[in-house]
Design a protein around this motif. Structure first.
Motif, PDB file in Angstrom:
ATOM      1  N   UNK A  65       0.857  -1.185   0.000  1.00 23.52           N
ATOM      2  CA  UNK A  65       0.000   0.000   0.000  1.00 23.52           C
ATOM      3  C   UNK A  65       0.896   1.240   0.000  1.00 23.52           C
ATOM      4  N   UNK A  66       0.478   2.247  -0.778  1.00 27.69           N
ATOM      5  CA  UNK A  66       1.264   3.477  -0.895  1.00 27.69           C
ATOM      6  C   UNK A  66       0.346   4.683  -0.867  1.00 27.69           C
ATOM      7  N   UNK A  67       0.745   5.712  -0.139  1.00 22.94           N
ATOM      8  CA  UNK A  67      -0.012   6.959  -0.099  1.00 22.94           C
ATOM      9  C   UNK A  67       0.913   8.077  -0.567  1.00 22.94           C
ATOM     10  N   UNK A  68       0.454   8.805  -1.601  1.00 21.35           N
ATOM     11  CA  UNK A  68       1.215   9.924  -2.155  1.00 21.35           C
ATOM     12  C   UNK A  68       0.643  11.237  -1.637  1.00 21.35           C
ATOM     13  N   UNK A  98      -6.013  19.429  -4.744  1.00 17.98           N
ATOM     14  CA  UNK A  98      -5.331  19.020  -3.509  1.00 17.98           C
ATOM     15  C   UNK A  98      -5.925  19.631  -2.243  1.00 17.98           C
ATOM     16  N   UNK A  99      -6.708  20.708  -2.357  1.00 22.45           N
ATOM     17  CA  UNK A  99      -7.357  21.250  -1.156  1.00 22.45           C
ATOM     18  C   UNK A  99      -8.345  20.238  -0.576  1.00 22.45           C
ATOM     19  N   UNK A 100      -9.023  19.499  -1.443  1.00 19.74           N
ATOM     20  CA  UNK A 100     -10.007  18.512  -0.998  1.00 19.74           C
ATOM     21  C   UNK A 100      -9.489  17.082  -1.060  1.00 19.74           C
ATOM     22  N   UNK A 101      -8.407  16.864  -1.805  1.00 20.71           N
ATOM     23  CA  UNK A 101      -7.864  15.517  -2.002  1.00 20.71           C
ATOM     24  C   UNK A 101      -6.338  15.572  -1.847  1.00 20.71           C
ATOM     25  N   UNK A 102      -5.890  15.714  -0.627  1.00 24.33           N
ATOM     26  CA  UNK A 102      -4.462  15.922  -0.360  1.00 24.33           C
ATOM     27  C   UNK A 102      -3.610  14.688  -0.633  1.00 24.33           C
ATOM     28  N   UNK A 103      -4.229  13.517  -0.690  1.00 25.18           N
ATOM     29  CA  UNK A 103      -3.468  12.296  -0.936  1.00 25.18           C
ATOM     30  C   UNK A 103      -4.112  11.471  -2.047  1.00 25.18           C
ATOM     31  N   UNK A 104      -3.297  10.653  -2.669  1.00 28.66           N
ATOM     32  CA  UNK A 104      -3.740   9.607  -3.587  1.00 28.66           C
ATOM     33  C   UNK A 104      -3.180   8.300  -3.032  1.00 28.66           C
ATOM     34  N   UNK A 105      -3.830   7.191  -3.385  1.00 33.15           N
ATOM     35  CA  UNK A 105      -3.459   5.925  -2.770  1.00 33.15           C
ATOM     36  C   UNK A 105      -3.401   4.820  -3.821  1.00 33.15           C
ATOM     37  N   UNK A 106      -2.457   3.903  -3.640  1.00 35.30           N
ATOM     38  CA  UNK A 106      -2.384   2.712  -4.473  1.00 35.30           C
ATOM     39  C   UNK A 106      -2.308   1.498  -3.555  1.00 35.30           C
ATOM     40  N   UNK A 125      -6.334   5.283  -6.365  1.00 36.99           N
ATOM     41  CA  UNK A 125      -7.358   6.262  -5.998  1.00 36.99           C
ATOM     42  C   UNK A 125      -6.781   7.660  -6.143  1.00 36.99           C
ATOM     43  N   UNK A 126      -7.416   8.454  -6.996  1.00 36.35           N
ATOM     44  CA  UNK A 126      -7.065   9.865  -7.206  1.00 36.35           C
ATOM     45  C   UNK A 126      -8.363  10.658  -7.104  1.00 36.35           C
ATOM     46  N   UNK A 128     -10.484  10.741  -4.849  1.00 30.91           N
ATOM     47  CA  UNK A 128     -11.539   9.926  -4.284  1.00 30.91           C
ATOM     48  C   UNK A 128     -12.154   8.928  -5.256  1.00 30.91           C
ATOM     49  N   UNK A 129     -11.590   8.794  -6.453  1.00 31.91           N
ATOM     50  CA  UNK A 129     -12.090   7.886  -7.482  1.00 31.91           C
ATOM     51  C   UNK A 129     -11.070   6.771  -7.654  1.00 31.91           C
ATOM     52  N   UNK A 130     -11.549   5.519  -7.671  1.00 32.30           N
ATOM     53  CA  UNK A 130     -10.658   4.366  -7.715  1.00 32.30           C
ATOM     54  C   UNK A 130     -10.847   3.561  -8.991  1.00 32.30           C
ATOM     55  N   UNK A 131      -9.724   3.235  -9.646  1.00 28.97           N
ATOM     56  CA  UNK A 131      -9.694   2.358 -10.817  1.00 28.97           C
ATOM     57  C   UNK A 131      -8.491   1.432 -10.707  1.00 28.97           C
ATOM     58  N   UNK A 132      -8.587   0.231 -11.297  1.00 27.99           N
ATOM     59  CA  UNK A 132      -7.433  -0.670 -11.303  1.00 27.99           C
ATOM     60  C   UNK A 132      -6.358  -0.191 -12.278  1.00 27.99           C
ATOM     61  N   UNK A 133      -5.127  -0.544 -11.975  1.00 30.97           N
ATOM     62  CA  UNK A 133      -3.995  -0.232 -12.840  1.00 30.97           C
ATOM     63  C   UNK A 133      -3.032  -1.418 -12.765  1.00 30.97           C
ATOM     64  N   UNK A 134      -2.474  -1.810 -13.905  1.00 35.03           N
ATOM     65  CA  UNK A 134      -1.533  -2.927 -13.961  1.00 35.03           C
ATOM     66  C   UNK A 134      -0.235  -2.449 -14.579  1.00 35.03           C
ATOM     67  N   UNK A 135       0.883  -2.885 -14.011  1.00 33.38           N
ATOM     68  CA  UNK A 135       2.196  -2.458 -14.485  1.00 33.38           C
ATOM     69  C   UNK A 135       3.245  -3.478 -14.064  1.00 33.38           C
TER      70      UNK A 135
END
Length: 186
Positions: A65-68, A98-106, A125-126, A128-135
């Motif tokens: 888990x990572x929080x940016x 960023x005022x309302x969404x200070x972090x993004x999460x994977x 999650x960016x 507050x919206x979440x989608x899958x990502x593969x890499x």
């Protein structure tokens, strides 16, 4: 005797399921971003706020888990007033809000591969919206993991300057995909 045997089996079974959670060194890890437009590109950094990687007993990656910290978004290819303007715009509601969404999460949900070469799938999650990502992710024996993610910003309601949603942008169009290049130290 029977209790000893049951305890021995329980102990043996538990040793096969050993997992290790390693905290990411956020000071020495690095996330760089690159966004492109018709007339050029911009790049910068985002600080990692916290992160963990999970390994099984065979030292194979199993999760993480990572929080940016999106408020740390920094432009590195400009200076002065232009740098400040672009950073302000990227932090505005037109982009990452960023005022309302200070972090993004994977959050890693699936790992395929072994011996340091993995195909990782997770939920990004960016805003507050979440989608899958593969890499692809490489984990080296020197406790370093690297990955390159391509992110379609429009999935996260970041549509500013997107030719997919606005006609007549011509050379003002900004490509929908941006890159995140990640180097994690743990």
């Amino acid at each position: 005797m029977k209790i000893t045997f049951i305890l021995a089996i329980a102990f043996a079974a538990s040793t096969f399921n050993v997992s290790t959670k390693k905290n990411v060194d956020v000071v020495n890890s690095e996330i760089t971003w690159k966004g492109r437009k018709i007339t050029g590109e911009h790049e910068g950094t985002i600080k990692l706020q916290e992160g963990t990687l999970h390994f099984d007993g065979k030292k194979q990656l199993t999760g993480g888990t990572f929080i940016m910290n999106m408020s740390s978004l920094n432009v590195t290819d400009l200076e002065g007033e232009m740098k400040g303007k672009l950073e302000g715009h990227l932090k505005s509601d037109d982009f990452f809000g960023t005022d309302n969404h200070a972090t993004s999460k994977f959050v890693i949900t699936k790992v395929q591969g072994k011996n340091g070469k993995y195909k990782v799938t997770g939920d990004l999650t960016i805003k507050g919206i979440t989608f899958p990502n593969t890499f692809d992710m490489t984990v080296k024996e020197n406790n370093t993991a690297t990955a390159n993610l391509k992110v379609d910003r429009t999935k996260y309601e970041i549509k500013y300057g997107s030719a997919s949603f606005f006609d007549g942008l011509k050379d003002k169009a900004i490509y929908d995909e941006f890159e995140l290049n990640v180097t994690l130290k743990f």
